[in-house]
Scaffold this active site. Structure first.
Site, mmCIF file in Angstrom:
data_model
loop_
_atom_site.group_PDB
_atom_site.id
_atom_site.type_symbol
_atom_site.label_atom_id
_atom_site.label_comp_id
_atom_site.label_asym_id
_atom_site.label_seq_id
_atom_site.Cartn_x
_atom_site.Cartn_y
_atom_site.Cartn_z
ATOM 1 N N LYS A 80 38.364 28.193 -54.973
ATOM 2 C CA LYS A 80 38.587 27.572 -53.665
ATOM 3 C C LYS A 80 38.023 28.503 -52.606
ATOM 4 C CE LYS A 80 41.008 24.037 -51.801
ATOM 5 N NZ LYS A 80 41.253 22.683 -52.285
ATOM 6 N N GLY A 177 51.740 12.891 -42.834
ATOM 7 C CA GLY A 177 50.304 13.177 -42.723
ATOM 8 C C GLY A 177 49.464 11.964 -43.044
ATOM 9 N N GLY A 179 45.990 11.642 -42.803
ATOM 10 C CA GLY A 179 44.594 12.057 -42.770
ATOM 11 C C GLY A 179 43.767 11.257 -43.745
ATOM 12 N N VAL A 181 43.416 11.407 -46.884
ATOM 13 C CA VAL A 181 44.128 10.918 -48.079
ATOM 14 C C VAL A 181 45.384 10.127 -47.691
ATOM 15 C CG1 VAL A 181 45.205 11.534 -50.270
ATOM 16 C CG2 VAL A 181 43.331 12.918 -49.386
ATOM 17 N N TYR A 183 46.294 8.402 -45.123
ATOM 18 C CA TYR A 183 46.122 7.041 -44.602
ATOM 19 C C TYR A 183 45.699 6.080 -45.723
ATOM 20 C CZ TYR A 183 45.761 3.330 -41.275
ATOM 21 O OH TYR A 183 45.990 2.145 -40.605
HETATM 22 P P1 NAD Z 1 43.205 15.752 -43.446
HETATM 23 O O1 NAD Z 1 42.921 16.939 -42.614
HETATM 24 O O2 NAD Z 1 42.258 14.598 -43.397
HETATM 25 O O3 NAD Z 1 44.665 15.187 -43.101
HETATM 26 C C1 NAD Z 1 45.769 15.960 -42.837
HETATM 27 C C2 NAD Z 1 46.630 15.159 -41.867
HETATM 28 O O4 NAD Z 1 47.877 15.834 -41.700
HETATM 29 C C3 NAD Z 1 45.992 15.006 -40.485
HETATM 30 O O5 NAD Z 1 46.062 13.654 -40.067
HETATM 31 C C4 NAD Z 1 46.860 15.929 -39.607
HETATM 32 O O6 NAD Z 1 46.917 15.496 -38.258
HETATM 33 C C5 NAD Z 1 48.190 15.809 -40.309
HETATM 34 N N1 NAD Z 1 49.141 16.887 -40.023
HETATM 35 C C6 NAD Z 1 48.917 18.204 -39.785
HETATM 36 N N2 NAD Z 1 50.072 18.851 -39.588
HETATM 37 C C7 NAD Z 1 51.065 17.933 -39.704
HETATM 38 C C8 NAD Z 1 52.487 17.975 -39.628
HETATM 39 N N3 NAD Z 1 53.129 19.115 -39.368
HETATM 40 N N4 NAD Z 1 53.188 16.845 -39.848
HETATM 41 C C9 NAD Z 1 52.553 15.674 -40.104
HETATM 42 N N5 NAD Z 1 51.213 15.572 -40.191
HETATM 43 C C10 NAD Z 1 50.483 16.674 -39.993
HETATM 44 O O7 NAD Z 1 43.375 16.291 -44.943
HETATM 45 P P2 NAD Z 1 43.348 15.470 -46.297
HETATM 46 O O8 NAD Z 1 41.995 15.600 -46.894
HETATM 47 O O9 NAD Z 1 43.933 14.110 -46.101
HETATM 48 O O10 NAD Z 1 44.325 16.350 -47.188
HETATM 49 C C11 NAD Z 1 45.746 16.287 -47.035
HETATM 50 C C12 NAD Z 1 46.384 17.199 -48.061
HETATM 51 O O11 NAD Z 1 45.995 16.788 -49.376
HETATM 52 C C13 NAD Z 1 45.988 18.676 -47.955
HETATM 53 O O12 NAD Z 1 47.084 19.481 -48.359
HETATM 54 C C14 NAD Z 1 44.873 18.809 -48.976
HETATM 55 O O13 NAD Z 1 44.725 20.120 -49.451
HETATM 56 C C15 NAD Z 1 45.383 17.876 -50.054
HETATM 57 N N6 NAD Z 1 44.333 17.352 -50.918
HETATM 58 C C16 NAD Z 1 43.291 16.671 -50.408
HETATM 59 C C17 NAD Z 1 42.319 16.178 -51.263
HETATM 60 C C18 NAD Z 1 41.161 15.353 -50.748
HETATM 61 O O14 NAD Z 1 40.493 14.695 -51.571
HETATM 62 N N7 NAD Z 1 40.896 15.319 -49.452
HETATM 63 C C19 NAD Z 1 42.408 16.394 -52.650
HETATM 64 C C20 NAD Z 1 43.518 17.091 -53.146
HETATM 65 C C21 NAD Z 1 44.471 17.571 -52.267
#
Ligand code: NAD
Length: 344
Positions: A80, A177, A179, A181, A183
């Site tokens: 990572k 959250g 984001g 994922v 949404y």
């Molecule tokens: P992202 O940045 O698109 O979304 C994160 C969301 O969380 C954002 O909308 C942000 O505004 C919100 N957020 C931040 N702080 C917050 C809080 N205190 N309370 C509520 N919401 C809050 O990220 P993502 O890609 O959707 O990833 C989300 C999580 O999933 C992360 O932990 C990431 O490591 C994990 N993840 C993502 C993937 C992927 O394919 N993107 C794969 C495995 C794991």
């Protein structure tokens, strides 16, 4: 700092500190284990409070990738990277080219991809100077939708195991959250008939969830107190801790966030509280599974493999019940066994 004595140092094979004065790049690349293949895992950009916090994040996330890739049946090791700084102000083409140059230095021992605050456009810029990225546009692309699908299926497996239900209709699910994922997960859950309670710091995402998915918005702190069946952490890590476990009314914790447990002992604490925990790196493997099809991409093959997350989780739960052990410990044991057996 006594680096090799850090609790989160787990005999990582290599940890590289990268900097480029011109672009402002400060990054840490952690290669945890390459026994099953080159280390693969996304890059996160975050305004860490200290360099030590960034290092610990990279160490924990890269170890998680080793276990995630093994449990997902991928011939890939775990790594990572983190870029230190505010994504809103520090991003530039020069920064991602400098990051690409840093990846070249590892010559394929580590391949990077998207994670929090890193988009396919950022990876495309890095890709202009290095082949050592994956999840690129035009090939496997954004892993987010596949992580969302896997997490949705993981919630279904958890509901099957804990509540003996095949259907999510009428179940209440709190999603922290919204984001990339979170949404997408909400869209699947809404389609499946679940009622959504959501929190985020992004008002636009909250408005969208209310209008499009009929979600109820609660404050950042209230999300832990909701009278729901499932709590789905989909923001950042450590939302399961001494304080929140006491407050949760959900009997299932199943979401996409990495490193959901503030400390390893919270795995046992969830078991003691009668809460089923879907180990984070098992339920959120959909994106990395999709990335593993980068060359010769096929959405059908990727989707079929992502669907296996449902069965992997049921397997973890059955073993945990039988041995009366926390699900996270069982998943770790299964992952280590797979690595020991060369991926079988
Ligand atoms: P992202 O940045 O698109 O979304 C994160 C969301 O969380 C954002 O909308 C942000 O505004 C919100 N957020 C931040 N702080 C917050 C809080 N205190 N309370 C509520 N919401 C809050 O990220 P993502 O890609 O959707 O990833 C989300 C999580 O999933 C992360 O932990 C990431 O490591 C994990 N993840 C993502 C993937 C992927 O394919 N993107 C794969 C495995 C794991």
């Amino acid at each position: 700092m006594a680096f090799f004595d850090l609790t989160d140092f787990d005999n990582h094979e290599q940890v590289v500190f990268c900097s480029d004065e011109k672009s402002g790049l400060k990054a840490i690349i952690a290669v945890h284990n390459t026994q099953l293949g080159p280390a693969v895992g996304g890059c996160r950009m975050w305004d860490y409070a200290s360099d030590e916090e960034a290092l610990i994040d990279a160490l924990r996330l890269s170890k998680g990738m080793t276990y995630k890739n093994a449990m997902a049946g991928l011939k890939m090791g775990g790594g990572k990277s983190v870029i230190i700084g505010d994504a809103k102000t520090l991003k530039s083409p020069a920064l991602f080219k400098a990051f690409g140059d840093a990846l070249n230095g590892l010559n394929g021992r580590y391949l990077s991809a998207e994670d929090v605050n890193i988009t396919t456009a950022d990876i495309a810029i890095a890709n202009s100077v290095t082949p050592f990225v994956t999840g690129t546009e035009g090939k496997s692309g954004n892993p987010g939708p596949f992580t969302a699908l896997g997490t949705f299926l993981g919630i279904k497996a958890s509901v099957k195991h804990k509540l003996n239900l095949d259907d999510l209709t009428g179940l209440k699910i709190a999603v922290q959250g919204l984001g990339s994922v979170g949404y997408g997960l909400c869209e699947h859950l809404h389609k499946a008939g679940a009622t959504l309670i959501v929190s985020d710091i992004n008002q636009a995402a909250l408005n969208k969830a209310t209008t499009e998915l009929g979600a109820t918005v609660v404050s950042l702190d209230e999300i832990y107190d909701q009278d729901v069946d499932v709590y789905a952490p989909c923001a950042l890590g450590a939302s399961i801790n001494d304080e929140t476990i006491k407050r949760l009314k959900a009997t299932i914790v199943a979401g996409c966030a990495n490193n959901q447990l503030a400390e390893p002992r919270h795995d046992q604490a969830l078991l003691d509280a009668g809460i089923l925990y879907a180990p984070d790196y098992v339920i959120n493997a959909g994106g990395i599974i999709n990335v593993s099809f980068e060359e010769d991409y096929s959405v059908e093959r990727s989707t079929r493999k992502v669907e296996k997350i449902y069965h992997t989780l049921l397997d973890v739960y059955a073993k945990a019940d039988k041995q009366n052990k926390p699900t996270g410990i069982i998943a770790d044991e299964m992952a280590r066994e797979i690595i020991k057996n060369g991926g079988k």
